[in-house]
Design a protein around this motif. Structure first.
Motif, PDB file in Angstrom:
ATOM      1  N   ARG A 281       1.445   1.299  10.410  1.00  0.00           N
ATOM      2  CA  ARG A 281       2.171   1.883   9.639  1.00  0.00           C
ATOM      3  C   ARG A 281       2.698   1.270   8.330  1.00  0.00           C
ATOM      4  NH1 ARG A 281       5.467   6.614  10.265  1.00  0.00           N
ATOM      5  NH2 ARG A 281       7.428   6.572   9.217  1.00  0.00           N
ATOM      6  N   ARG A 282       3.186   0.009   8.659  1.00  0.00           N
ATOM      7  CA  ARG A 282       3.488  -0.860   7.358  1.00  0.00           C
ATOM      8  C   ARG A 282       2.338  -1.189   6.452  1.00  0.00           C
ATOM      9  NH1 ARG A 282       7.859  -5.367   9.708  1.00  0.00           N
ATOM     10  NH2 ARG A 282       9.159  -4.023  10.370  1.00  0.00           N
ATOM     11  N   GLY A 283       1.373  -1.404   6.979  1.00  0.00           N
ATOM     12  CA  GLY A 283      -0.045  -1.610   6.359  1.00  0.00           C
ATOM     13  C   GLY A 283      -0.189  -0.339   5.611  1.00  0.00           C
ATOM     14  N   LEU A 284      -0.017   0.799   6.033  1.00  0.00           N
ATOM     15  CA  LEU A 284      -0.443   1.742   5.308  1.00  0.00           C
ATOM     16  C   LEU A 284       0.476   1.878   3.965  1.00  0.00           C
ATOM     17  CD1 LEU A 284      -0.627   4.692   7.692  1.00  0.00           C
ATOM     18  CD2 LEU A 284      -2.355   4.096   6.555  1.00  0.00           C
ATOM     19  N   LEU A 285       1.763   1.389   4.078  1.00  0.00           N
ATOM     20  CA  LEU A 285       2.685   1.381   2.851  1.00  0.00           C
ATOM     21  C   LEU A 285       2.199   0.586   2.016  1.00  0.00           C
ATOM     22  CD1 LEU A 285       5.102   2.369   1.170  1.00  0.00           C
ATOM     23  CD2 LEU A 285       6.333   0.874   2.701  1.00  0.00           C
ATOM     24  N   TYR A 286       2.084  -0.866   2.397  1.00  0.00           N
ATOM     25  CA  TYR A 286       1.838  -2.090   1.679  1.00  0.00           C
ATOM     26  C   TYR A 286       0.570  -1.779   0.959  1.00  0.00           C
ATOM     27  CZ  TYR A 286       5.460  -4.090   4.575  1.00  0.00           C
ATOM     28  OH  TYR A 286       6.627  -4.452   5.043  1.00  0.00           O
ATOM     29  N   PHE A 287      -0.735  -1.378   1.521  1.00  0.00           N
ATOM     30  CA  PHE A 287      -1.962  -1.457   1.033  1.00  0.00           C
ATOM     31  C   PHE A 287      -1.991  -0.232   0.102  1.00  0.00           C
ATOM     32  CE2 PHE A 287      -3.402  -3.731   5.122  1.00  0.00           C
ATOM     33  CZ  PHE A 287      -2.669  -5.166   4.419  1.00  0.00           C
ATOM     34  N   GLY A 288      -1.495   1.010   0.611  1.00  0.00           N
ATOM     35  CA  GLY A 288      -1.366   2.027  -0.339  1.00  0.00           C
ATOM     36  C   GLY A 288      -0.864   1.933  -1.738  1.00  0.00           C
ATOM     37  N   ALA A 289       0.216   0.908  -1.614  1.00  0.00           N
ATOM     38  CA  ALA A 289       0.915   0.661  -3.109  1.00  0.00           C
ATOM     39  C   ALA A 289      -0.046  -0.110  -3.690  1.00  0.00           C
ATOM     40  CB  ALA A 289       2.312  -0.088  -2.979  1.00  0.00           C
ATOM     41  N   ALA A 290      -0.669  -1.019  -3.288  1.00  0.00           N
ATOM     42  CA  ALA A 290      -1.619  -1.984  -3.767  1.00  0.00           C
ATOM     43  C   ALA A 290      -2.862  -1.293  -4.393  1.00  0.00           C
ATOM     44  CB  ALA A 290      -2.235  -2.992  -2.830  1.00  0.00           C
ATOM     45  N   GLN A 291      -3.448  -0.377  -3.599  1.00  0.00           N
ATOM     46  CA  GLN A 291      -4.641   0.295  -4.170  1.00  0.00           C
ATOM     47  C   GLN A 291      -4.363   1.270  -5.357  1.00  0.00           C
ATOM     48  OE1 GLN A 291      -6.455   2.395  -0.659  1.00  0.00           O
ATOM     49  NE2 GLN A 291      -5.086   4.150  -0.896  1.00  0.00           N
ATOM     50  N   ALA A 292      -3.137   1.768  -5.075  1.00  0.00           N
ATOM     51  CA  ALA A 292      -2.695   2.505  -6.416  1.00  0.00           C
ATOM     52  C   ALA A 292      -2.669   2.029  -7.663  1.00  0.00           C
ATOM     53  CB  ALA A 292      -1.304   3.318  -5.978  1.00  0.00           C
ATOM     54  N   LEU A 293      -2.446   0.801  -7.648  1.00  0.00           N
ATOM     55  CA  LEU A 293      -2.246   0.070  -9.004  1.00  0.00           C
ATOM     56  C   LEU A 293      -3.553  -0.416  -9.410  1.00  0.00           C
ATOM     57  CD1 LEU A 293       1.137  -1.704  -8.158  1.00  0.00           C
ATOM     58  CD2 LEU A 293       0.864   0.272  -9.702  1.00  0.00           C
ATOM     59  N   THR A 294      -4.806  -0.611  -8.858  1.00  0.00           N
ATOM     60  CA  THR A 294      -5.655  -0.995  -9.056  1.00  0.00           C
ATOM     61  C   THR A 294      -6.498  -0.585 -10.431  1.00  0.00           C
ATOM     62  OG1 THR A 294      -7.091   0.040  -7.446  1.00  0.00           O
ATOM     63  CG2 THR A 294      -6.005  -2.118  -6.982  1.00  0.00           C
ATOM     64  N   ASN A 295      -6.409   0.821 -10.525  1.00  0.00           N
ATOM     65  CA  ASN A 295      -7.132   1.512 -11.704  1.00  0.00           C
ATOM     66  C   ASN A 295      -6.691   0.903 -13.016  1.00  0.00           C
ATOM     67  OD1 ASN A 295      -8.920   3.011  -9.972  1.00  0.00           O
ATOM     68  ND2 ASN A 295      -7.741   4.728  -9.644  1.00  0.00           N
ATOM     69  N   ALA A 296      -5.360   0.507 -12.988  1.00  0.00           N
ATOM     70  CA  ALA A 296      -4.921  -0.049 -14.185  1.00  0.00           C
ATOM     71  C   ALA A 296      -5.770  -0.872 -14.768  1.00  0.00           C
ATOM     72  CB  ALA A 296      -3.586  -0.772 -13.865  1.00  0.00           C
ATOM     73  N   GLY A 297      -6.850  -1.710 -14.028  1.00  0.00           N
ATOM     74  CA  GLY A 297      -7.643  -2.757 -14.467  1.00  0.00           C
ATOM     75  C   GLY A 297      -8.575  -1.970 -15.462  1.00  0.00           C
ATOM     76  N   TYR A 298      -8.901  -0.839 -15.297  1.00  0.00           N
ATOM     77  CA  TYR A 298      -9.992  -0.077 -16.036  1.00  0.00           C
ATOM     78  C   TYR A 298      -9.201   0.719 -17.290  1.00  0.00           C
ATOM     79  CZ  TYR A 298     -12.866  -0.217 -11.994  1.00  0.00           C
ATOM     80  OH  TYR A 298     -13.731  -0.879 -10.964  1.00  0.00           O
ATOM     81  N   ALA A 299      -7.947   0.877 -16.866  1.00  0.00           N
ATOM     82  CA  ALA A 299      -7.275   1.453 -18.085  1.00  0.00           C
ATOM     83  C   ALA A 299      -6.984   0.299 -19.015  1.00  0.00           C
ATOM     84  CB  ALA A 299      -6.010   2.210 -17.787  1.00  0.00           C
ATOM     85  N   LEU A 300      -6.792  -0.757 -18.733  1.00  0.00           N
ATOM     86  CA  LEU A 300      -6.805  -2.007 -19.849  1.00  0.00           C
ATOM     87  C   LEU A 300      -7.943  -2.161 -20.332  1.00  0.00           C
ATOM     88  CD1 LEU A 300      -4.932  -4.130 -20.553  1.00  0.00           C
ATOM     89  CD2 LEU A 300      -5.719  -5.715 -18.689  1.00  0.00           C
ATOM     90  N   LEU A 301      -9.143  -2.144 -19.590  1.00  0.00           N
ATOM     91  CA  LEU A 301     -10.551  -2.242 -20.041  1.00  0.00           C
ATOM     92  C   LEU A 301     -10.637  -1.223 -21.038  1.00  0.00           C
ATOM     93  CD1 LEU A 301     -12.945  -4.051 -19.491  1.00  0.00           C
ATOM     94  CD2 LEU A 301     -13.707  -2.607 -18.044  1.00  0.00           C
ATOM     95  N   ALA A 302     -10.303  -0.175 -20.971  1.00  0.00           N
ATOM     96  CA  ALA A 302     -10.423   1.103 -21.989  1.00  0.00           C
ATOM     97  C   ALA A 302      -9.697   0.664 -23.470  1.00  0.00           C
ATOM     98  CB  ALA A 302      -9.675   2.337 -21.492  1.00  0.00           C
ATOM     99  N   VAL A 303      -8.590  -0.172 -23.124  1.00  0.00           N
ATOM    100  CA  VAL A 303      -7.714  -0.372 -24.410  1.00  0.00           C
ATOM    101  C   VAL A 303      -8.260  -1.522 -25.433  1.00  0.00           C
ATOM    102  CG1 VAL A 303      -5.546  -1.362 -25.192  1.00  0.00           C
ATOM    103  CG2 VAL A 303      -5.409   0.437 -23.378  1.00  0.00           C
ATOM    104  N   THR A 304      -8.731  -2.814 -24.351  1.00  0.00           N
ATOM    105  CA  THR A 304      -9.408  -3.880 -24.705  1.00  0.00           C
ATOM    106  C   THR A 304     -10.749  -3.756 -25.184  1.00  0.00           C
ATOM    107  OG1 THR A 304      -9.850  -4.753 -22.669  1.00  0.00           O
ATOM    108  CG2 THR A 304      -7.651  -5.162 -23.422  1.00  0.00           C
TER     109      THR A 304
END
Length: 476
Positions: A281-304
């Motif tokens: 149950r805790r793993g779902l929350l911790y890892f769900g938050a982590a996976q949610a933020l990872t597409n920011a890397g592609y957004a940053l690539l689109a900017v840079t």
């Protein structure tokens, strides 16, 4: 080789056979379509050919009920689906995708249907042949083989396509399906289990069992939403890197596929170790938050702009964090399946987990045209929020045994299917709203909300007083 080692070891080639077709109707096909000059809208619409993965629970009971004439229900169906997959993949490779787009879509749909069918029977075989004390290592062997199959149809396919062409690539991968056929022939027979005696036993009982449980609709909604952001982004990452960023097929093969697969394998192992400490149950929350933020890397690539270092970092973080989320998610799916109906229930849940993502993928090209790549990847991050908000309402003991009854609850089935229909209507309404089609969006959203309210309050009103919370890891 001991029978124990044989049961565990055979899972690796079966995993390879299951993982091989996945990219051939997904990102690898998207790369082929991109090189042939098809529009983003057409490429995005091709996501719909993978819908059989989401609806495999519809025919999973039939594969439980009936068996081919040779090798029984599990091994017999494995060989049938693997042989037909080899034929369908070879036929897909023979097509001119620019001139025969409709035929290509039909063949890709056939590959996805056969691949989803293979997944159903391989999952059922693994569940039946592995005793409890071998499931951890057996699942590890299966996942390892699955990732190698994905490497073959992803990394290796992109690498080979730049030198030998797409037709030869698909033909080589079609030939590799013989690995699965050989594994099915060599696989030890599972314990003899009496098949369902009727269609009612194969179809109605597993569904009634699941939807009779307190909190089942909430659990199903969470399953449908948990990987939504990742699913929507995944279809368009390769077109973004190829056309927008200017990376070559070889760049994507080496970085996205090879580095990404390595990060995934490490992430799954790390996620399993952490879950053993903090619980599912805790793993779902911790890892769900982590996976949610990872597409920011592609957004940053689109900017840079184009950067090999930036791509390596984005791919590594994205795949590692999504593997953490996958480890928690698969553990949760297993915990809410009744072992008496694990094949059909697991097929239902795994199908439901990505159906919204595949439907929304069809509109990704329109979203990109409207808000650009930065806005698109930012939107995929926001799509993770509903599941994380729903996490607090996630029932602790949804896997508990249902009330003893001689007949399945028709009301439970009605509430369950109302929840599924509500999700489909809300997804359709959202698509029409994005297209500013108010005439179709309004009734779809209203009916969807009405069905959702019926499903939710129906379960609330029938629920008994809550017991002491039970950790899902403690549920047998």
């Amino acid at each position: 080789m001991t029978s124990r080692a044989r049961r565990i070891g055979i899972q690796a080639p079966l995993g390879f056979s299951s993982g091989l077709p996945l990219y051939l109707t997904g990102s690898t096909l998207a790369a082929w379509l991109t090189q042939e000059g098809l529009s983003y809208k057409t490429i995005g619409a091709f996501a719909l050919v993978s819908l059989p993965y989401n609806f495999k629970w519809l025919w999973a009971p039939a594969m439980d009920r009936w068996a081919p004439p040779l090798l029984g229900r599990r091994r017999g169906w494995m060989i049938v689906t693997q042989a037909l997959l080899a034929i369908a993949i070879a036929a897909l490779g023979a097509m001119d995708v620019a001139a025969s787009t409709g035929v290509v879509a039909l063949l890709a749909f056939a590959v996805a249907f056969l691949s989803a069918s293979q997944d159903v029977v391989v999952d059922a075989y693994r569940t039946e042949v592995l005793p409890d004390d071998e499931r951890g290592r057996g699942t590890g062997a299966y996942v390892g083989g699955y990732r190698i199959g994905m490497l073959a149809s992803g990394f290796a396919a992109l690498l080979m396509a730049s030198t030998i062409g797409w037709r030869n690539v698909y033909w080589i991968l079609a030939a590799l399906m013989t690995v699965g056929v050989a594994a099915s022939l060599a696989a030890p027979a599972p314990p003899a289990i009496r098949p369902p005696a009727s269609l009612r036993a194969a179809i109605v009982d597993p569904l009634a069992d699941f939807f009779s449980r307190r909190g089942a609709v909430v659990a199903l909604a969470f399953v449908m939403l948990y990987k939504l952001g990742d699913a929507v982004a995944g279809q368009m990452v390769v077109p973004f890197l190829l056309r927008e960023q200017g990376f070559s097929l070889a760049d994507i093969a080496w970085i996205q596929k090879l580095v990404g697969s390595g990060a995934t394998i490490v992430g799954v192992a790390a996620g399993g170790a952490v879950i053993d400490r903090v619980g599912t149950r805790r793993g779902l929350l911790y890892f769900g938050a982590a996976q949610a933020l990872t597409n920011a890397g592609y957004a940053l690539l689109a900017v840079t702009g184009r950067s090999h270092a930036g791509l390596i970092a984005a791919v590594a973080v994205d795949n590692f964090c999504n593997a953490l989320g996958t480890a928690a998610f698969v553990a949760y799916l297993m915990s809410i399946c009744n072992r008496r109906y694990s094949a059909t229930q697991y097929a239902l849940l795994s199908s439901a987990s990505s159906v919204l993502g595949r439907v929304l993928n069809a509109t990704s090209g329109y979203v990109i045209d409207l808000v650009g790549w930065v806005g698109f990847f930012s939107t995929t991050i926001a799509l993770a929020a509903p599941a994380l908000l729903l996490w607090r309402r996630l029932p602790h003991a949804v896997a508990a045994a249902p009330p003893k009854t001689d007949r399945p609850s028709i009301g439970a089935l009605a509430r369950g299917f109302a929840g599924l229909a509500a999700a489909a209507l809300l997804a359709y309404g959202g698509l029409r709203l994005a297209a500013r089609d108010w005439g179709h969006a309004s009734p779809a959203l209203l009916f969807g909300l009405g069905l959702a309210a019926f499903a939710y309050f129906g379960n609330v009103l029938r629920a008994a007083p809550a017991d002491e919370p039970v950790d899902p890891d403690d549920v047998p």
